[in-house]
Scaffold this motif. Sequence first.
Motif, PDB file in Angstrom:
ATOM      1  N   MET A 114       0.837  -1.204   0.000  1.00 18.42           N
ATOM      2  CA  MET A 114       0.000   0.000   0.000  1.00 18.42           C
ATOM      3  C   MET A 114       0.874   1.257   0.000  1.00 18.42           C
ATOM      4  O   MET A 114       0.580   2.230  -0.709  1.00 18.42           O
ATOM      5  N   GLU A 115       1.941   1.261   0.797  1.00 15.52           N
ATOM      6  CA  GLU A 115       2.873   2.396   0.815  1.00 15.52           C
ATOM      7  C   GLU A 115       3.418   2.635  -0.603  1.00 15.52           C
ATOM      8  O   GLU A 115       3.540   3.772  -1.042  1.00 15.52           O
ATOM      9  N   HIS A 116       3.740   1.546  -1.297  1.00  7.39           N
ATOM     10  CA  HIS A 116       4.280   1.659  -2.642  1.00  7.39           C
ATOM     11  C   HIS A 116       3.208   2.163  -3.618  1.00  7.39           C
ATOM     12  O   HIS A 116       3.417   3.140  -4.343  1.00  7.39           O
ATOM     13  N   ALA A 117       2.062   1.486  -3.636  1.00 11.64           N
ATOM     14  CA  ALA A 117       1.023   1.795  -4.628  1.00 11.64           C
ATOM     15  C   ALA A 117       0.455   3.201  -4.462  1.00 11.64           C
ATOM     16  O   ALA A 117       0.217   3.894  -5.457  1.00 11.64           O
ATOM     17  N   TYR A 118       0.255   3.631  -3.230  1.00 11.64           N
ATOM     18  CA  TYR A 118      -0.376   4.927  -3.023  1.00 11.64           C
ATOM     19  C   TYR A 118       0.617   6.063  -2.849  1.00 11.64           C
ATOM     20  O   TYR A 118       0.321   7.191  -3.243  1.00 11.64           O
ATOM     21  N   LEU A 119       1.773   5.798  -2.266  1.00 11.28           N
ATOM     22  CA  LEU A 119       2.693   6.892  -1.969  1.00 11.28           C
ATOM     23  C   LEU A 119       3.958   6.858  -2.819  1.00 11.28           C
ATOM     24  O   LEU A 119       4.161   7.746  -3.651  1.00 11.28           O
ATOM     25  N   SER A 120       4.814   5.860  -2.653  1.00 13.24           N
ATOM     26  CA  SER A 120       6.094   5.848  -3.375  1.00 13.24           C
ATOM     27  C   SER A 120       5.887   5.924  -4.878  1.00 13.24           C
ATOM     28  O   SER A 120       6.340   6.861  -5.536  1.00 13.24           O
ATOM     29  N   TRP A 121       5.199   4.938  -5.422  1.00 14.67           N
ATOM     30  CA  TRP A 121       4.915   4.943  -6.860  1.00 14.67           C
ATOM     31  C   TRP A 121       3.760   5.879  -7.166  1.00 14.67           C
ATOM     32  O   TRP A 121       3.804   6.651  -8.129  1.00 14.67           O
ATOM     33  N   GLY A 122       2.698   5.809  -6.358  1.00 15.91           N
ATOM     34  CA  GLY A 122       1.503   6.589  -6.627  1.00 15.91           C
ATOM     35  C   GLY A 122       1.772   8.072  -6.769  1.00 15.91           C
ATOM     36  O   GLY A 122       1.264   8.719  -7.682  1.00 15.91           O
ATOM     37  N   LEU A 123       2.574   8.612  -5.879  1.00 15.71           N
ATOM     38  CA  LEU A 123       2.918  10.033  -5.959  1.00 15.71           C
ATOM     39  C   LEU A 123       4.133  10.277  -6.833  1.00 15.71           C
ATOM     40  O   LEU A 123       4.171  11.215  -7.611  1.00 15.71           O
ATOM     41  N   GLY A 124       5.159   9.423  -6.681  1.00 20.62           N
ATOM     42  CA  GLY A 124       6.439   9.664  -7.331  1.00 20.62           C
ATOM     43  C   GLY A 124       6.562   9.150  -8.747  1.00 20.62           C
ATOM     44  O   GLY A 124       7.441   9.575  -9.491  1.00 20.62           O
ATOM     45  N   GLY A 125       5.724   8.208  -9.128  1.00 21.42           N
ATOM     46  CA  GLY A 125       5.826   7.628 -10.467  1.00 21.42           C
ATOM     47  C   GLY A 125       6.966   6.626 -10.547  1.00 21.42           C
ATOM     48  O   GLY A 125       7.402   6.080  -9.545  1.00 21.42           O
ATOM     49  N   GLU A 129      10.243   1.056   2.322  1.00 17.53           N
ATOM     50  CA  GLU A 129       9.162   1.634   1.508  1.00 17.53           C
ATOM     51  C   GLU A 129       8.592   2.876   2.182  1.00 17.53           C
ATOM     52  O   GLU A 129       8.285   3.869   1.512  1.00 17.53           O
ATOM     53  N   VAL A 130       8.463   2.840   3.504  1.00 15.60           N
ATOM     54  CA  VAL A 130       7.987   4.013   4.240  1.00 15.60           C
ATOM     55  C   VAL A 130       8.928   5.196   3.996  1.00 15.60           C
ATOM     56  O   VAL A 130       8.478   6.323   3.768  1.00 15.60           O
ATOM     57  N   ALA A 131      10.233   4.961   4.011  1.00 15.28           N
ATOM     58  CA  ALA A 131      11.200   6.039   3.757  1.00 15.28           C
ATOM     59  C   ALA A 131      11.024   6.595   2.338  1.00 15.28           C
ATOM     60  O   ALA A 131      11.048   7.818   2.138  1.00 15.28           O
ATOM     61  N   ARG A 132      10.832   5.716   1.358  1.00 19.16           N
ATOM     62  CA  ARG A 132      10.597   6.177  -0.016  1.00 19.16           C
ATOM     63  C   ARG A 132       9.274   6.940  -0.113  1.00 19.16           C
ATOM     64  O   ARG A 132       9.168   7.952  -0.810  1.00 19.16           O
ATOM     65  N   ALA A 133       8.276   6.469   0.594  1.00 15.90           N
ATOM     66  CA  ALA A 133       6.976   7.132   0.590  1.00 15.90           C
ATOM     67  C   ALA A 133       7.082   8.526   1.194  1.00 15.90           C
ATOM     68  O   ALA A 133       6.500   9.489   0.665  1.00 15.90           O
ATOM     69  N   ASP A 134       7.827   8.657   2.289  1.00 15.49           N
ATOM     70  CA  ASP A 134       8.010   9.975   2.904  1.00 15.49           C
ATOM     71  C   ASP A 134       8.689  10.938   1.934  1.00 15.49           C
ATOM     72  O   ASP A 134       8.329  12.120   1.861  1.00 15.49           O
ATOM     73  N   ALA A 135       9.661  10.447   1.186  1.00 15.64           N
ATOM     74  CA  ALA A 135      10.336  11.281   0.190  1.00 15.64           C
ATOM     75  C   ALA A 135       9.355  11.717  -0.901  1.00 15.64           C
ATOM     76  O   ALA A 135       9.390  12.867  -1.355  1.00 15.64           O
ATOM     77  N   ALA A 136       8.466  10.813  -1.305  1.00 15.89           N
ATOM     78  CA  ALA A 136       7.472  11.156  -2.329  1.00 15.89           C
ATOM     79  C   ALA A 136       6.487  12.198  -1.806  1.00 15.89           C
ATOM     80  O   ALA A 136       6.116  13.130  -2.530  1.00 15.89           O
ATOM     81  N   ILE A 137       6.076  12.064  -0.553  1.00 12.57           N
ATOM     82  CA  ILE A 137       5.179  13.058   0.051  1.00 12.57           C
ATOM     83  C   ILE A 137       5.878  14.416   0.081  1.00 12.57           C
ATOM     84  O   ILE A 137       5.305  15.436  -0.315  1.00 12.57           O
ATOM     85  N   GLU A 138       7.107  14.413   0.542  1.00  7.25           N
ATOM     86  CA  GLU A 138       7.879  15.655   0.661  1.00  7.25           C
ATOM     87  C   GLU A 138       8.046  16.349  -0.688  1.00  7.25           C
ATOM     88  O   GLU A 138       8.008  17.577  -0.766  1.00  7.25           O
ATOM     89  N   SER A 139       8.195  15.578  -1.739  1.00 11.54           N
ATOM     90  CA  SER A 139       8.434  16.174  -3.060  1.00 11.54           C
ATOM     91  C   SER A 139       7.144  16.567  -3.782  1.00 11.54           C
ATOM     92  O   SER A 139       7.200  17.123  -4.878  1.00 11.54           O
TER      93      SER A 139
END
Length: 168
Positions: free
Chosen positions: A71-82, A112-122
Motif C-alpha cells: 500500500m505504501e508503494h502503490a499509493y505513496l512511493s509509486w503513486g505520488l512519485g511515479g 518503503e515508508v522512507a521512499r513514501a516519505d520522500a514522495a510526500i515531501e516532493s
Amino acid sequence: MDPVLPDLDLDRRDEPRPDPDLRASLVAWLQHQRHEFQRKWRDLSPEQLAEWSIPPVELSVLGLVRHMQQMEHAYLSWGLGGGDRVEAYGDDDYAGGSAETAGEDLRLYLDEVARADAAIESTPTLETVGRGHGDPLGHTLIKMIDEYALHSGQAHMLRFAALGTLER
C-alpha cells in the motif's frame, strides 16, 4: 530487542497536536497511524509475527506488514512519485511470509515508508496529483490513514491471539 525487529520507539503513545495547516496535520496523522501499526510488532517473535492466529483466517501480523508495504508503494512511493510500479508480493501479501522472511519483510516495509516519505515531501501541495496513480496528495494521505486505521485494528487482535494475552 529481538534482532529481527528494527530499533523503533514502540513505547510512545502520543497523538498529533492540532495544526491549522491541513497538510501538516494529515502527514502527522499518517505518521501516528504508522507508529501505532508498528507498535503491534513489539514483543512478537518471528514465529508469532507469521502465525495465522485466528483460524481459519489466513492472516498474520506479518501478512499485514507485507500488505502495508504494498500500500505504501502503490499509493505513496509509486503513486505520488511515479516510476516503476513493483508488487513485491503480488497476491501473496496477506497470507504470505514466514518466520524466516520476517526480518526481510519488516526491512522492506520500513524502506518503503522512507521512499513514501520522500514522495510526500516532493509533492508540492495537497492538490498536486501523483505521477503514478494521478490522485491528489490530500486524497492519498486520507486513503493511507484509513488503510492504517483498518489494519492496525486487525493487527491488534492478531497480536493478542499470538501472545495469548491482552498486552497493549
